[in-house]
Scaffold this motif. Structure first.
Motif, PDB file in Angstrom:
ATOM      1  N   PRO A 308      55.292  58.221  51.030  1.00 45.91           N
ATOM      2  CA  PRO A 308      56.210  59.377  51.077  1.00 45.91           C
ATOM      3  C   PRO A 308      57.332  59.264  50.047  1.00 45.91           C
ATOM      4  O   PRO A 308      57.791  60.278  49.523  1.00 45.91           O
ATOM      5  CB  PRO A 308      56.750  59.321  52.513  1.00 45.91           C
ATOM      6  N   VAL A 309      57.743  58.028  49.765  1.00 45.44           N
ATOM      7  CA  VAL A 309      58.719  57.794  48.706  1.00 45.44           C
ATOM      8  C   VAL A 309      58.147  56.736  47.771  1.00 45.44           C
ATOM      9  O   VAL A 309      57.953  55.577  48.156  1.00 45.44           O
ATOM     10  CB  VAL A 309      60.071  57.307  49.271  1.00 45.44           C
ATOM     11  N   GLY A 310      57.797  57.104  46.562  1.00 47.58           N
ATOM     12  CA  GLY A 310      57.303  56.159  45.573  1.00 47.58           C
ATOM     13  C   GLY A 310      55.845  55.786  45.788  1.00 47.58           C
ATOM     14  O   GLY A 310      55.106  56.440  46.538  1.00 47.58           O
ATOM     15  N   SER A 311      55.431  54.712  45.147  1.00 44.98           N
ATOM     16  CA  SER A 311      54.049  54.246  45.240  1.00 44.98           C
ATOM     17  C   SER A 311      54.022  52.731  45.365  1.00 44.98           C
ATOM     18  O   SER A 311      54.895  52.030  44.845  1.00 44.98           O
ATOM     19  CB  SER A 311      53.235  54.688  44.022  1.00 44.98           C
ATOM     20  N   LEU A 312      53.000  52.236  46.064  1.00 40.65           N
ATOM     21  CA  LEU A 312      52.856  50.816  46.357  1.00 40.65           C
ATOM     22  C   LEU A 312      51.679  50.253  45.571  1.00 40.65           C
ATOM     23  O   LEU A 312      50.615  50.885  45.499  1.00 40.65           O
ATOM     24  CB  LEU A 312      52.638  50.622  47.860  1.00 40.65           C
ATOM     25  N   LEU A 313      51.859  49.077  45.008  1.00 43.02           N
ATOM     26  CA  LEU A 313      50.806  48.344  44.319  1.00 43.02           C
ATOM     27  C   LEU A 313      50.491  47.081  45.108  1.00 43.02           C
ATOM     28  O   LEU A 313      51.381  46.272  45.378  1.00 43.02           O
ATOM     29  CB  LEU A 313      51.251  47.980  42.898  1.00 43.02           C
ATOM     30  N   LEU A 314      49.217  46.896  45.467  1.00 43.83           N
ATOM     31  CA  LEU A 314      48.754  45.685  46.127  1.00 43.83           C
ATOM     32  C   LEU A 314      47.522  45.193  45.380  1.00 43.83           C
ATOM     33  O   LEU A 314      46.593  45.978  45.129  1.00 43.83           O
ATOM     34  CB  LEU A 314      48.402  45.948  47.590  1.00 43.83           C
ATOM     35  N   ALA A 315      47.500  43.916  45.018  1.00 45.53           N
ATOM     36  CA  ALA A 315      46.363  43.411  44.240  1.00 45.53           C
ATOM     37  C   ALA A 315      46.109  41.953  44.563  1.00 45.53           C
ATOM     38  O   ALA A 315      47.016  41.197  44.944  1.00 45.53           O
ATOM     39  CB  ALA A 315      46.623  43.580  42.740  1.00 45.53           C
ATOM     40  N   ALA A 316      44.851  41.567  44.391  1.00 45.96           N
ATOM     41  CA  ALA A 316      44.420  40.177  44.508  1.00 45.96           C
ATOM     42  C   ALA A 316      43.597  39.845  43.266  1.00 45.96           C
ATOM     43  O   ALA A 316      42.800  40.670  42.801  1.00 45.96           O
ATOM     44  CB  ALA A 316      43.611  39.953  45.773  1.00 45.96           C
ATOM     45  N   GLU A 317      43.782  38.647  42.738  1.00 48.01           N
ATOM     46  CA  GLU A 317      43.079  38.227  41.533  1.00 48.01           C
ATOM     47  C   GLU A 317      42.600  36.786  41.692  1.00 48.01           C
ATOM     48  O   GLU A 317      43.240  35.987  42.383  1.00 48.01           O
ATOM     49  CB  GLU A 317      43.993  38.280  40.300  1.00 48.01           C
ATOM     50  N   THR A 318      41.511  36.480  41.051  1.00 47.63           N
ATOM     51  CA  THR A 318      41.105  35.087  40.892  1.00 47.63           C
ATOM     52  C   THR A 318      40.687  34.883  39.448  1.00 47.63           C
ATOM     53  O   THR A 318      40.010  35.731  38.860  1.00 47.63           O
ATOM     54  CB  THR A 318      39.968  34.711  41.867  1.00 47.63           C
ATOM     55  N   LEU A 319      41.105  33.774  38.886  1.00 45.59           N
ATOM     56  CA  LEU A 319      40.852  33.451  37.484  1.00 45.59           C
ATOM     57  C   LEU A 319      40.369  32.010  37.396  1.00 45.59           C
ATOM     58  O   LEU A 319      41.009  31.101  37.929  1.00 45.59           O
ATOM     59  CB  LEU A 319      42.139  33.618  36.660  1.00 45.59           C
ATOM     60  N   THR A 320      39.241  31.803  36.743  1.00 44.45           N
ATOM     61  CA  THR A 320      38.718  30.462  36.500  1.00 44.45           C
ATOM     62  C   THR A 320      38.713  30.206  34.999  1.00 44.45           C
ATOM     63  O   THR A 320      38.100  30.968  34.246  1.00 44.45           O
ATOM     64  CB  THR A 320      37.306  30.296  37.060  1.00 44.45           C
ATOM     65  N   GLN A 321      39.416  29.174  34.580  1.00 44.37           N
ATOM     66  CA  GLN A 321      39.468  28.776  33.178  1.00 44.37           C
ATOM     67  C   GLN A 321      38.680  27.486  33.004  1.00 44.37           C
ATOM     68  O   GLN A 321      38.920  26.509  33.717  1.00 44.37           O
ATOM     69  CB  GLN A 321      40.912  28.562  32.725  1.00 44.37           C
ATOM     70  N   GLU A 322      37.756  27.494  32.054  1.00 44.87           N
ATOM     71  CA  GLU A 322      36.921  26.322  31.801  1.00 44.87           C
ATOM     72  C   GLU A 322      36.827  26.102  30.298  1.00 44.87           C
ATOM     73  O   GLU A 322      36.679  27.059  29.532  1.00 44.87           O
ATOM     74  CB  GLU A 322      35.538  26.510  32.395  1.00 44.87           C
ATOM     75  N   ILE A 323      36.929  24.839  29.877  1.00 43.07           N
ATOM     76  CA  ILE A 323      36.881  24.518  28.457  1.00 43.07           C
ATOM     77  C   ILE A 323      35.689  23.623  28.155  1.00 43.07           C
ATOM     78  O   ILE A 323      35.212  22.881  29.006  1.00 43.07           O
ATOM     79  CB  ILE A 323      38.185  23.832  27.986  1.00 43.07           C
ATOM     80  N   ASP A 324      35.230  23.726  26.919  1.00 43.03           N
ATOM     81  CA  ASP A 324      34.152  22.887  26.417  1.00 43.03           C
ATOM     82  C   ASP A 324      34.563  22.465  25.020  1.00 43.03           C
ATOM     83  O   ASP A 324      34.861  23.314  24.180  1.00 43.03           O
ATOM     84  CB  ASP A 324      32.836  23.658  26.401  1.00 43.03           C
ATOM     85  N   SER A 325      34.597  21.155  24.759  1.00 41.33           N
ATOM     86  CA  SER A 325      35.200  20.680  23.521  1.00 41.33           C
ATOM     87  C   SER A 325      34.447  19.483  22.960  1.00 41.33           C
ATOM     88  O   SER A 325      33.774  18.748  23.694  1.00 41.33           O
ATOM     89  CB  SER A 325      36.667  20.297  23.775  1.00 41.33           C
ATOM     90  N   SER A 326      34.601  19.296  21.630  1.00 40.23           N
ATOM     91  CA  SER A 326      34.063  18.091  20.996  1.00 40.23           C
ATOM     92  C   SER A 326      34.880  16.871  21.394  1.00 40.23           C
ATOM     93  O   SER A 326      34.415  15.738  21.275  1.00 40.23           O
ATOM     94  CB  SER A 326      34.061  18.261  19.478  1.00 40.23           C
TER      95      SER A 326
END
Length: 528
Positions: A308-326
């Protein structure tokens, strides 16, 4: 009141669409028309014309490019391509040099700490690159150019709409023979050859309108940079051997699929799954090369709820970082799970934005960040705003786990995240023909990661990264644009003091004053 056109709408400041004139953050917008008029040859050349932006480049167009928002470090700027996080988890920085202008529809630049919206890396701000999309009647376009030193470029695209199907495909290539970057034969790095560069790029977008307000789509981005430079290589005992024509290659990729659904009049859901790749290869001798490859897998569920007044933001995230190196790292993978909430609303002449985010990193635990912004519409043209925000930057894999080297040192697994506290005030003036923005800011960064000797009394011993630095990024930005008939004038000025709070020294590669001045004039079909 007429709805704002797409070119006047931004997403990055709140993660939802809003008119640029309603944004409570310091946001700059570059659209496709501006890119084409600019005559710029690289992303950095476009961004440096904007207030609050500086960059350095270690050579030609494909060389390593460092970008500084409001005097912050390059690693303090988050890069998004179509909403997908992109960058190297080993270096902890984005690869700006690999982004071809021909594939970009618009760029949104959010300045100031934005971790409460985007998590790690956004201490200094966010660069959001949005690639070209399809719509309307089918159309084919192409362009080509040539220049000195054997420089040549060609781009082609096809885009359009067939009933509910939207599509776009863009291809590009650019190369230059270059010239010998070291012309002094007495220099030990001298190698009598031409040091050129090459880039191949492609983007693709496809989406289907399943029903009104229900969209399913996919997007892909690919760019490969190759850059030649002169160097000197060493044997296993670090004895100099000979000059060598070094060759560096960087590939940046981003892929995503999404579903955007408006389930009720007041609830819109966005689910996006994406992967980005940052692959760096450096041929640093006739027989060896170093490889560093980052995969980032991301899943986002965002809900925009009209209240009724403004707007609501709701979020869920998952992030997987993986490296491969010499190189051999003791750890090569981490997972970040995040929850975030925000509220944005207008109450008469008052505008408010509140955001909070919690990130749990499998390497070091939990970080909670928040922001609060307030704006007041003084009259139809004048608007005042103020904001407070906190931010953080997670240590990179190099910072934490780089293998110990007798000449370079190694990583430090005991590092803590860098953190920031930003405050700013601003004043905006906007009419149909004139816009002026003035911002004062101070961003204090603590636990800065810096390399130091393990034994302070032995500068030639092992070095490790430590949380020993503190920085203060403060300054003011004034920018404006004014249109007189077919003539548009634009200017910006930054006065800043990016300093090390421990030593009082200015941070390297950052100017105390920088600015730009320009104009566009339309004469019939000619713009200059």
């Amino acid at each position: 009141q007429a709805a704002p056109s797409l070119k006047d709408v931004v997403v990055t400041a709140t993660r939802t669409s809003q008119p640029l004139t309603d944004a409570l953050a310091d946001v700059s917008l570059v659209d496709r028309e501006t890119i084409e008029r600019s005559g710029a040859q690289s992303l950095a050349d476009v961004l440096v014309q904007l207030p609050g932006v500086e960059f350095t480049r270690n050579g030609g167009p494909a060389a390593t490019t460092s970008l500084y928002l409001r005097g912050g470090e390059t690693r303090h700027t988050l890069l998004l391509i179509d909403g997908v996080r992109v960058g190297s988890a080993t270096m902890g920085t984005p690869t700006f040099s690999a982004l071809p202008l021909a594939q970009i529809e618009r760029i949104e630049i959010l300045k100031g700490s934005a971790s409460s919206l985007y998590g790690s890396d956004a201490i200094g701000g966010v660069i959001h690159v949005i690639t070209r999309k399809g719509g309307g009647p089918a159309q084919l376009s192409a362009d080509a150019s040539i220049g000195s030193y054997g420089t040549r470029e060609a781009n082609a695209s096809v885009s359009g709409q067939a009933n509910a199907l939207h599509y776009s495909l863009n291809l590009g290539t650019v190369s230059s023979d270059g010239f010998n970057s070291i012309n002094n034969a007495a220099n030990p790095y001298y190698n009598a050859d031409e040091d050129g560069f090459r880039r191949q790029s492609a983007t693709a977008q496809v989406s289907v309108d399943l029903a009104p307000d229900h969209e399913l789509g996919a997007q892909a981005f690919y760019s490969r940079n190759s850059n030649d430079y002169d160097g000197y290589y060493y044997d296993a005992m670090w004895n100099p051997v000979a000059a060598y024509d070094f060759h560096a290659q960087t590939t940046v990729e981003s892929y995503a699929a999404y579903a955007k659904n408006r389930f009720t009049a007041n609830w819109t859901s966005l689910v996006r799954i994406g992967r980005s790749i940052d692959d760096s290869q450096d041929h640093d001798s006739p027989t060896t090369r170093s490889d560093f490859r980052t995969h980032q897998d991301q899943l986002v569920w965002q809900n925009d709820i009209r209240l009724p007044v403004g707007s609501l933001l709701l979020a869920a995230e998952t992030l997987t970082q993986e490296i491969d190196s010499s190189a051999t790292f003791t750890e090569n993978k981490r997972t970040i799970n995040s929850l975030l909430a925000g509220w944005t609303g207008n109450l008469g002449s008052h505008r408010l934005q509140l955001n909070v985010r919690n990130d749990h990193n499998s390497q070091f635990g939990t970080e909670t960040t928040g922001s609060a912004a307030y704006g007041y519409q003084i009259d139809d043209a004048w608007r005042a705003r103020l904001a407070l925000s906190t931010g953080f930057k997670a240590p990179s894999f190099n910072d934490l786990y780089f293998p110990d080297d007798p000449a370079l040192g190694g990583g430090n697994p005991n590092l803590k995240p860098e953190s920031s506290f930003n405050r700013e005030i601003g004043l905006n003036y906007e009419t149909a023909s004139t816009s002026v923005a003035f911002t004062l800011y101070r961003n204090d960064v603590d636990n800065l990661i810096a390399w130091a000797p393990v034994d302070p009394n032995n500068m030639w011993g092992d070095w490790l990264p430590y949380n020993i630095g503190k920085a203060r990024l403060e300054g003011g930005t004034l920018s404006g644009k004014h249109r007189i008939g077919n003539l548009t004038l634009r200017a910006s000025l930054d006065l800043q003091n990016p300093k090390d709070r421990e030593t009082g020294n200015f941070l390297t590669h950052r100017a105390r004053q920088h600015g730009s001045l320009g104009f566009d004039h339309v004469y019939g079909r000619l713009t200059w």
